[in-house]
Design a protein around this motif. Structure first.
Motif, PDB file in Angstrom:
ATOM      1  N   LEU A 225       0.826  -1.206   0.000  1.00  0.00           N
ATOM      2  CA  LEU A 225       0.000   0.000   0.000  1.00  0.00           C
ATOM      3  C   LEU A 225       0.861   1.257   0.000  1.00  0.00           C
ATOM      4  O   LEU A 225       0.637   2.188  -0.783  1.00  0.00           O
ATOM      5  N   THR A 226       1.869   1.277   0.876  1.00  0.00           N
ATOM      6  CA  THR A 226       2.689   2.491   0.984  1.00  0.00           C
ATOM      7  C   THR A 226       3.558   2.690  -0.252  1.00  0.00           C
ATOM      8  O   THR A 226       3.732   3.839  -0.717  1.00  0.00           O
ATOM      9  N   ASN A 227       4.110   1.613  -0.809  1.00  0.00           N
ATOM     10  CA  ASN A 227       4.919   1.765  -2.020  1.00  0.00           C
ATOM     11  C   ASN A 227       4.068   2.183  -3.213  1.00  0.00           C
ATOM     12  O   ASN A 227       4.452   3.056  -3.997  1.00  0.00           O
ATOM     13  N   SER A 228       2.894   1.568  -3.351  1.00  0.00           N
ATOM     14  CA  SER A 228       2.060   1.864  -4.512  1.00  0.00           C
ATOM     15  C   SER A 228       1.322   3.183  -4.389  1.00  0.00           C
ATOM     16  O   SER A 228       0.850   3.721  -5.389  1.00  0.00           O
ATOM     17  N   SER A 229       1.207   3.727  -3.181  1.00  0.00           N
ATOM     18  CA  SER A 229       0.572   5.042  -3.036  1.00  0.00           C
ATOM     19  C   SER A 229       1.424   6.132  -3.675  1.00  0.00           C
ATOM     20  O   SER A 229       0.911   7.169  -4.106  1.00  0.00           O
ATOM     21  N   ILE A 230       2.738   5.894  -3.765  1.00  0.00           N
ATOM     22  CA  ILE A 230       3.641   6.860  -4.383  1.00  0.00           C
ATOM     23  C   ILE A 230       3.687   6.700  -5.895  1.00  0.00           C
ATOM     24  O   ILE A 230       3.868   7.672  -6.631  1.00  0.00           O
ATOM     25  N   SER A 231       3.494   5.484  -6.385  1.00  0.00           N
ATOM     26  CA  SER A 231       3.710   5.191  -7.807  1.00  0.00           C
ATOM     27  C   SER A 231       2.913   6.067  -8.764  1.00  0.00           C
ATOM     28  O   SER A 231       3.471   6.576  -9.743  1.00  0.00           O
ATOM     29  N   PRO A 232       1.605   6.309  -8.529  1.00  0.00           N
ATOM     30  CA  PRO A 232       0.855   7.087  -9.521  1.00  0.00           C
ATOM     31  C   PRO A 232       1.304   8.539  -9.641  1.00  0.00           C
ATOM     32  O   PRO A 232       1.065   9.173 -10.663  1.00  0.00           O
ATOM     33  N   ILE A 233       1.947   9.064  -8.592  1.00  0.00           N
ATOM     34  CA  ILE A 233       2.284  10.492  -8.617  1.00  0.00           C
ATOM     35  C   ILE A 233       3.778  10.734  -8.725  1.00  0.00           C
ATOM     36  O   ILE A 233       4.205  11.889  -8.814  1.00  0.00           O
ATOM     37  N   LEU A 234       4.592   9.684  -8.747  1.00  0.00           N
ATOM     38  CA  LEU A 234       6.041   9.879  -8.712  1.00  0.00           C
ATOM     39  C   LEU A 234       6.524  10.670  -9.923  1.00  0.00           C
ATOM     40  O   LEU A 234       7.228  11.680  -9.777  1.00  0.00           O
ATOM     41  N   THR A 235       6.151  10.221 -11.136  1.00  0.00           N
ATOM     42  CA  THR A 235       6.589  10.921 -12.340  1.00  0.00           C
ATOM     43  C   THR A 235       6.033  12.340 -12.381  1.00  0.00           C
ATOM     44  O   THR A 235       6.738  13.296 -12.758  1.00  0.00           O
ATOM     45  N   LEU A 236       4.773  12.516 -11.989  1.00  0.00           N
ATOM     46  CA  LEU A 236       4.161  13.843 -11.993  1.00  0.00           C
ATOM     47  C   LEU A 236       4.825  14.760 -10.967  1.00  0.00           C
ATOM     48  O   LEU A 236       5.007  15.955 -11.217  1.00  0.00           O
ATOM     49  N   PHE A 237       5.200  14.214  -9.811  1.00  0.00           N
ATOM     50  CA  PHE A 237       5.878  15.002  -8.785  1.00  0.00           C
ATOM     51  C   PHE A 237       7.268  15.424  -9.253  1.00  0.00           C
ATOM     52  O   PHE A 237       7.697  16.575  -9.042  1.00  0.00           O
ATOM     53  N   ILE A 238       7.981  14.505  -9.906  1.00  0.00           N
ATOM     54  CA  ILE A 238       9.299  14.839 -10.444  1.00  0.00           C
ATOM     55  C   ILE A 238       9.177  15.937 -11.499  1.00  0.00           C
ATOM     56  O   ILE A 238       9.991  16.868 -11.549  1.00  0.00           O
ATOM     57  N   LYS A 239       8.155  15.851 -12.324  1.00  0.00           N
ATOM     58  CA  LYS A 239       7.905  16.890 -13.323  1.00  0.00           C
ATOM     59  C   LYS A 239       7.640  18.229 -12.657  1.00  0.00           C
ATOM     60  O   LYS A 239       8.091  19.280 -13.135  1.00  0.00           O
ATOM     61  N   ASP A 240       6.939  18.211 -11.519  1.00  0.00           N
ATOM     62  CA  ASP A 240       6.576  19.445 -10.804  1.00  0.00           C
ATOM     63  C   ASP A 240       7.795  20.131 -10.199  1.00  0.00           C
ATOM     64  O   ASP A 240       7.841  21.371 -10.127  1.00  0.00           O
TER      65      ASP A 240
END
Length: 398
Positions: A225-240
């Motif tokens: 749960l904790t690892n996959s909670s980051i996955s959907p936003i990781l690329t978008l956060f890096i872009k930000d």
């Protein structure tokens, strides 16, 4: 070479190709969704969570059915089903023309998933009991090695050849896993009638510490749960937080991969340390460390800072899942090991269902940084719950 040692080598190869294949896709799904026509921040966050979760929701539902069939027909059959099925469905994802088709194909992939959990169960049920910790630790490095290489290779292909090519190459790698499984893995014959299988209550009554086993199931769910909670936003956060987005896919691939490097270094050493001081202590220490690191991630200003913290997080990843699996083997009997791993697999999938939905929802409402803080809170709650479970076990047995 003894049959169980050859199996470890063969299954390691299968897990490596599977880890390589899956990690090539997951970091870049948000970019692929955007390419399919979803552009607003809110819609992109929600669709990323839905597409991530679709596979695992279906998997969580069907995993007990596959587990029961594996106990009767053998786990090699399940490995063949998973690898060939994923090869076909992933190839189809590369030809999706809209986000709805991608969502349906990701849901369909849930029927074909489960290679690595079934590989773990096959090894755990067939190696000598006193070698199970070493065997599972060694096997975990196969997936980790694949996860290291996957995002780097996927990022390179995405930047230079296009996102759709990543799906086709991933499909070819899954077919390689199918061939490795078909020709190299040997399994002792399993002739268990459905009527002779232990049912839910009987399985837990046969365990010395059923409460601890259930606590470990919850921990498995929380790890995913904790690892996959980051996955959907990781690329978008890096872009930000990036000033230069010219090589966004490659940068995201590097940051997605770095935890695997440290996990690969840490897993065997932490496994040996756990044999000396107690696997439960290693597990608890890793969970506390992950809480601290997730909190720090909420305040990063650059992709480099995020990459350093994710590298450190990899050391905890190298301890968590192998420790849980080692404890499951330790506190279950040979008669029910396969079923115990089947239940654990269901909890793992449930974590993969809930995690992306939580991450994308928190991101849409509060912003990217709150996802890391919310994740740290969930790990803290699980740490307290697990500590309570270990307190009920005599110290000499933990």
């Amino acid at each position: 070479m003894e049959a169980w040692k050859l199996n470890i080598f063969s299954v390691w190869l299968g897990c490596f190709f599977t880890g390589l294949a899956m990690s090539q896709i997951l970091p870049f799904l948000p970019l692929y969704i955007e390419q399919l026509g979803v552009h607003s921040h809110e819609a992109l966050s929600i669709w990323s969570g839905l597409v991530f979760s679709a596979t695992f929701l279906v998997s969580a539902v069907v995993a007990p059915l596959w587990g029961s069939l594996a106990d009767r027909r053998g786990r090699k059959l399940m490995l063949l089903r998973a690898s060939l099925g994923m090869a076909v469905v992933i190839a189809l994802q590369g030809f999706a023309s809209n986000v709805y088709q991608l969502f349906l194909l990701r849901a369909l992939m849930g029927l074909t998933s489960g290679y690595i959990p079934n590989a773990m169960a096959l090894v755990a049920s067939q190696v000598p009991r006193d070698k199970s910790g070493w065997a599972l630790g060694t096997l975990s490095t196969g997936q980790v090695a694949g996860v290291i290489v996957g995002p780097l290779l996927g990022g390179f292909m995405a930047d230079h050849l296009g996102l759709r090519v990543v799906f086709l190459v991933t499909s070819a790698l899954m077919f390689t896993s199918f061939l490795v499984t078909l020709f190299l893995i040997k399994e002792r014959g399993i002739n268990v009638k459905k009527a002779d299988q232990l049912k839910g209550r009987a399985i837990f009554h046969s365990l010395p510490y059923p409460g601890l086993i259930f606590s470990l199931f919850i921990t498995t769910m929380m790890i995913q749960l904790t690892n996959s909670s980051i996955s959907p936003i990781l690329t978008l956060f890096i872009k930000d937080i990036s000033r230069d987005t010219g090589n966004l896919a490659f940068i995201s691939g590097v940051i997605a991969a770095v935890p695997g490097v440290s996990a690969l270094i840490a897993a065997p050493r932490l496994g040996q340390l756990g044999d000396r001081i107690g696997t439960s202590r290693i597990l608890m220490a890793a969970m506390v460390a992950s809480i601290v690191l997730f909190c720090f991630m909420a305040w990063v200003k650059t992709p480099f800072q995020l990459g350093v913290l994710r590298f450190l997080l990899g050391f905890t990843d190298g301890a968590l899942m192998p420790a849980v699996q080692t404890l499951l083997v330790k506190y279950s009997s040979d008669k029910v090991t396969g079923r115990i791993f089947g239940y654990n697999q269901s909890f793992m999938y449930m974590g993969n269902v809930v995690g992306p939905l939580i991450g994308s929802s928190v991101s849409a409402v509060l912003g990217f940084r709150w996802v890391f803080l919310f994740t740290a809170l969930m790990v803290l709650i699980n740490t307290v719950q697990l500590w309570s479970g270990f307190r009920k076990i005599p110290a000499r047995n933990s």
